[in-house]
Design a protein around this motif. Structure first.
Motif, PDB file in Angstrom:
ATOM      1  N   THR A 786       0.834  -1.209   0.000  1.00 22.18           N
ATOM      2  CA  THR A 786       0.000   0.000   0.000  1.00 22.18           C
ATOM      3  C   THR A 786       0.866   1.255   0.000  1.00 22.18           C
ATOM      4  N   TRP A 803      -5.147   5.155  -8.924  1.00 21.06           N
ATOM      5  CA  TRP A 803      -6.552   4.881  -8.593  1.00 21.06           C
ATOM      6  C   TRP A 803      -7.169   3.918  -9.610  1.00 21.06           C
ATOM      7  N   VAL A 806      -5.966   0.529  -8.619  1.00 23.25           N
ATOM      8  CA  VAL A 806      -6.630   0.001  -7.418  1.00 23.25           C
ATOM      9  C   VAL A 806      -8.012  -0.532  -7.772  1.00 23.25           C
ATOM     10  N   ARG A 807      -8.766   0.216  -8.562  1.00 26.90           N
ATOM     11  CA  ARG A 807     -10.117  -0.242  -8.918  1.00 26.90           C
ATOM     12  C   ARG A 807     -10.067  -1.508  -9.762  1.00 26.90           C
ATOM     13  N   PHE A 810      -8.889  -4.468  -7.419  1.00 28.70           N
ATOM     14  CA  PHE A 810      -9.347  -4.330  -6.035  1.00 28.70           C
ATOM     15  C   PHE A 810      -9.498  -5.674  -5.336  1.00 28.70           C
ATOM     16  N   ASP A 811     -10.150  -6.630  -5.970  1.00 33.92           N
ATOM     17  CA  ASP A 811     -10.406  -7.914  -5.318  1.00 33.92           C
ATOM     18  C   ASP A 811      -9.102  -8.639  -4.973  1.00 33.92           C
ATOM     19  N   LEU A 814      -7.449  -6.719  -2.070  1.00 35.20           N
ATOM     20  CA  LEU A 814      -8.191  -6.926  -0.824  1.00 35.20           C
ATOM     21  C   LEU A 814      -7.873  -8.292  -0.227  1.00 35.20           C
ATOM     22  N   ARG A 822      -9.656  -2.133   2.393  1.00 33.59           N
ATOM     23  CA  ARG A 822     -10.963  -1.613   1.985  1.00 33.59           C
ATOM     24  C   ARG A 822     -11.401  -0.438   2.860  1.00 33.59           C
ATOM     25  N   VAL A 826      -8.141   2.695   1.116  1.00 38.25           N
ATOM     26  CA  VAL A 826      -8.798   3.360  -0.018  1.00 38.25           C
ATOM     27  C   VAL A 826      -9.252   4.774   0.345  1.00 38.25           C
ATOM     28  N   SER A 848     -15.907   0.312   0.298  1.00 42.47           N
ATOM     29  CA  SER A 848     -15.494   1.050   1.492  1.00 42.47           C
ATOM     30  C   SER A 848     -16.671   1.526   2.330  1.00 42.47           C
TER      31      SER A 848
END
Length: 888
Positions: A786, A803, A806-807, A810-811, A814, A822, A826, A848
């Motif tokens: 991170t 960003w 990250v999107r 994301f899974d 996470l 989460r 974020v 989030s």
């Protein structure tokens, strides 16, 4: 490696451990009955069943990450019931029985509540019972519960496991009553490979071989403690020790690094003696280990008897670490060791009083620093902690120090600057108001009264008032039970040759201009007022307003002398002019206070940017590091806000013009000790000027880095972080690859971080994409993934690129990083943006919003983005106009 004990020694150790455990538990119970009302404690679990003692056996498989176990829990059933509820996460229940009988429980789990309800065919009678649970949990790859850490060595990748349980992750290791008020004793046994070392809260009492290449290691039972203080670390470890008044203090490291723990060990020994005396209650455990973990989590955790640290926060290697790194190591050790009393011996009853742990540990750490290293000037150089808290506390999304906490996800959000830094600042202010001796007497009473039990904020005020001879409940409650920052408005008037000063309080607010007003607040504020370079007048406790004599007409009168008070000050025109004339003669803390409050008033829209910029003209290039650090911080903020705007070149040129004389005065190479404020200021200036595009600084940093590549001894350790950062920001592909190669070839955690984060700071978009891709490969320690993503967005100035990454991923992220990714990462990451569109995007980001804690964090970050947008719109044009006219 510990050698297996003989049969006789095992028997003696078992009896000794049992005796210690019984004595500690009896003492704990006596104290608890006198001081603690368990039934009134907040929490989610019913209080009809209470754990008294856990006997836990774990068989961690370091390869498969399986965690089978069995526990027998001595419980007290307070009223007959056929059901009992406790906490568990990702746990399989194989068998649950009561009192060695055939009566088995049906188990129903609730993943959202993180509970397991055990239902028996017949009600359990009131009284004591033994609950036996056979279960299987798991070892995580992210740093909560029991987690694994893969780390490089000269002979290949090795793995260790360690734990991090605060606030509510003991339930990930074994089923338990995982709330701080459910204190119990813990007797741990682990079965592990024979070549590994296991470290727990208490000393090892028995170690014997079992089938295969395994051994069974038993630890003495702990005193009564909260479940989040349980600790287990297992790996190819070594331990160096020292005696501290009968307590064995140890530093535990991966093999080959024990020597790097010497400074930490020496620090812990002297801190233990200091704290024993200060608190009036001696550290009660027979040992205290400081455990260096080369990954997993980025801070430290105050497990009773076995504090865990991210390796770079504990170990000191003079070959790669700046001498000034000892300051941070001492500070974090002092903070965590203070928790052995504030938090472990006496524990807050529920997370709404977390500040009793963290605020006091932060305050005590600085107090200890002032005791042993006064030349570090801990309060002065640590001013940024209070400033950060006041900035957050001035927002609509602030919260009281003592705040309601609904569940474990909200508890995580309480670990913030309000809890730590505001708490620390309030304690310092109250200590100053009561006097050091009276305050310490009160703390000793508090410790004696609540040892081995839980407490509330009210208990603390009672103890302090009984010793201090002053009523402080009203003062303290006005700062702990409501949010916000006081503003003291000071205006002087002359009556003939005499001057009078009117002080009135208001609420200091930082909010977008179109926000509705926040509700008024009223505080009881201890205010030190006096001549700008003299002693304060008589003590003032400001409740609303007051009018006092203030010397001769035109005298420079300073409010908040010494900068101890937790409030902002706004001076009228006459006062401000007089103070600026007297500015060079002020004490450093008071000059710093004027500078910080001046910028804060600009942030709040109560002053214009030119008033702050003009104040900088009064600063001498030779002023103290703390003063220039504040200026550096403000310039960094203005530079960040101006990205992509026309004002940026002007603001950067102005910042370079103001900072370069400071750097030229101290130069690249100093003759000091290496552990002084000049060394720290030099490094800060190099990094900042490099970020601001100072061509000479960038060129010299590149030259020195090239020489370092040929001869590592050519670059002093004090300059390595700063030089590497500047080289990283300006890196091309060849330099980027060189930084990654340096990171990959190192086995030292802090050195690897240095090079990886420098590479992540590259402002070239293609290199930023390469860094982001790297975070998915498994090469990086999970701890810094991170940080790498955030470095791409911040230092690398590629927030949209990061960003989007990250999107898209994301899974995957996470799953690797755990729920904090989460709920925490974020929202915090999105504060890299300063526009309404991204605030709306965060508000609509469903993952989030899935927990109450996540929603709290999203609200805070949306507000932060709005404040940044408002500040940019207000301040940047005005600053641009003033700079162009001023022509520095």
């Amino acid at each position: 490696m510990n050698k297996p004990a003989t049969h006789v020694r095992r028997a003696l150790l078992r009896r000794l451990a049992t005796a210690i455990g019984l004595l500690l538990t009896m003492a704990a119970g006596a104290q608890a009955e006198q001081t603690f009302s368990f039934d009134r404690t907040p929490g989610k679990l019913p209080k009809t069943v209470v754990p008294l003692h856990y006997a836990i056996e774990l068989r961690p498989d370091i390869t498969s990450l399986a965690l089978p176990g069995v526990e027998t829990v001595d419980i007290e059933v307070r009223e007959a019931t056929a059901q009992l509820t406790l906490n568990a996460v990702n746990t399989t229940f194989t068998d649950v029985t009561i009192d060695d009988s055939a009566q088995r429980a049906e188990v129903a789990t609730d993943a959202t509540a993180q509970t397991a309800t055990l239902t028996f065919a017949k009600p359990l009678a009131a009284g004591r019972h033994k609950l036996r649970i056979v279960f299987a949990a798991q070892i995580n790859k992210f740093g909560t519960g029991l987690f694994s850490v893969d780390y490089p060595t000269r002979t290949g990748i090795k793995r260790m496991i360690s734990s991090k349980l605060e606030p509510a992750d003991a339930r990930r290791i074994f089923p338990c009553w995982d709330e701080p008020s459910f204190k119990a004793s813990f007797a741990l046994t682990v079965v592990i490979p024979r070549n590994l070392l296991a470290v727990g809260n208490m000393p090892v009492t028995d170690e014997e071989p079992v089938a295969g290449d395994l051994k069974k290691v038993a630890f003495a039972p702990t005193p009564k403690m909260s479940s989040y203080l349980f600790v287990l670390a297992v790996g190819e470890l070594e331990r160096v020790t020292a005696d501290a008044g009968g307590v064995t203090v140890g530093v535990v490291t991966t093999e080959g690094k024990g020597g790097q723990g010497r400074f930490a060990l020496d620090s812990a020994v002297k801190l233990l003696a200091y704290y024993n005396d200060y608190f009036g209650v001696k550290y009660p455990l027979p040992k205290l280990d400081l455990i260096a973990v080369p990954g997993g989590f980025g801070g430290a955790m105050e497990n009773w008897g076995g504090i865990t640290f991210f390796e770079s926060r504990l170990l000191f290697d003079p070959a790669i670490s700046a001498e000034t790194a000892r300051r941070g190591i001492f500070a974090i050790i002092a903070h965590e060791m203070a928790h052995m009393w504030f938090g472990d011996l006496v524990t807050m009853a529920w997370w709404d009083n977390l500040w009793l742990n963290e605020g006091f540990a932060s305050w005590m750490a600085t107090k200890a620093s002032e005791q042993f290293y006064p030349e570090w000037q801990g309060w002065l150089n640590g001013y940024g902690a209070k400033q950060f808290a006041m900035t957050l506390d001035a927002r609509r999304t602030s919260h009281p120090v003592q705040q309601p906490i609904a569940d474990h996800s909200e508890a995580v959000t309480a670990f913030d600057a309000i809890t730590y830094n505001k708490g620390q600042a309030l304690i310092r202010m109250l200590e100053t108001y009561l006097g050091e001796q009276a305050f310490r007497d009160g703390i000793r009473k508090y410790m004696a009264a609540h040892a081995y039990s839980n407490s509330t904020t009210a208990d603390l005020w009672q103890a302090l008032e009984s010793s201090g001879g002053k009523t402080i409940t009203g003062i303290a409650a006005s700062f702990t039970e409501q949010d916000g920052v006081p503003l003291v408005v000071a205006e002087a008037d002359c009556v003939g040759a005499a001057q009078r000063l009117t002080l009135r309080q208001d609420r200091f607010v930082i909010a977008p201009a179109n926000d509705p007003p926040l509700p008024a607040r009223n505080w009881q504020i201890p205010v030190a007022v006096g001549p700008s370079h003299g002693k304060p007048f008589d003590e003032i406790l400001l409740k609303k307003s007051t009018n006092i004599p203030a010397g001769a007409c035109g005298d420079a009168i300073k409010v908040n002398l010494g900068d101890v008070g937790y409030f902002r000050v706004e001076y009228g025109p006459k006062n401000r002019a007089a103070l600026l004339n007297a500015f060079p003669q002020m004490q450093v803390a008071d000059r710093l206070n004027v500078v910080t409050d001046s910028w804060a008033l600009v942030q709040a829209g109560r002053a214009e940017a030119p008033s702050y910029l003009a104040l900088l003209d009064a600063l001498d290039a030779g002023d103290h590091r703390a003063v220039w650090d504040q200026v550096i911080s403000t310039f960094a903020t203005l530079d960040r806000l101006s990205r992509g705007r026309t004002e940026r070149p002007v603001i950067q040129a102005y910042a370079r013009a103001r900072l370069r004389p400071v750097f030229d005065r101290i130069g690249w190479d100093g003759a000091g000790s290496g552990d002084d404020d000049t060394a720290l200021l030099r490094a800060s200036l190099i990094s900042t000027l490099g970020d601001l595009g100072d061509a000479a600084i960038v060129a010299e940093a590149k030259r020195r880095f090239a020489a370092f590549a040929d001869d590592p001894n050519s670059l002093p350790t004090a300059l390595r972080d700063a030089v590497t950062h500047v080289v990283g920001v300006t890196a091309d592909r060849a330099t980027y690859d060189q930084l990654l190669a340096l990171a990959r070839n190192s086995t030292a955690t802090n050195e690897r971080l240095r090079y990886y984060l420098a590479a992540a700071s590259a402002r070239d978009a293609e290199l930023a994409r390469a860094t982001l891709a790297l975070t998915l490969t498994g090469e990086l320690p999970d701890t810094i993934v991170t940080g790498m993503i955030n470095a791409v967005a911040s230092a690398g100035e590629q927030p949209q690129l990061a960003w989007d990454f990250v999107r898209t991923n994301f899974d995957t992220l996470l799953a690797r990083q755990g729920p904090n990714f989460r709920d925490q990462f974020v929202p915090n990451f999105m504060t890299n943006f300063t526009d309404e569109a991204h605030a709306a995007e965060l508000a609509a980001f469903a993952p989030s919003q899935s927990t109450t804690g996540g929603r709290v964090m999203v609200a805070r970050s949306v507000q932060a983005i709005a404040i940044s947008a408002d500040l940019a719109a207000r301040v940047l044009p005005a600053a641009d106009d003033w700079i162009r006219a001023h022509k520095p």
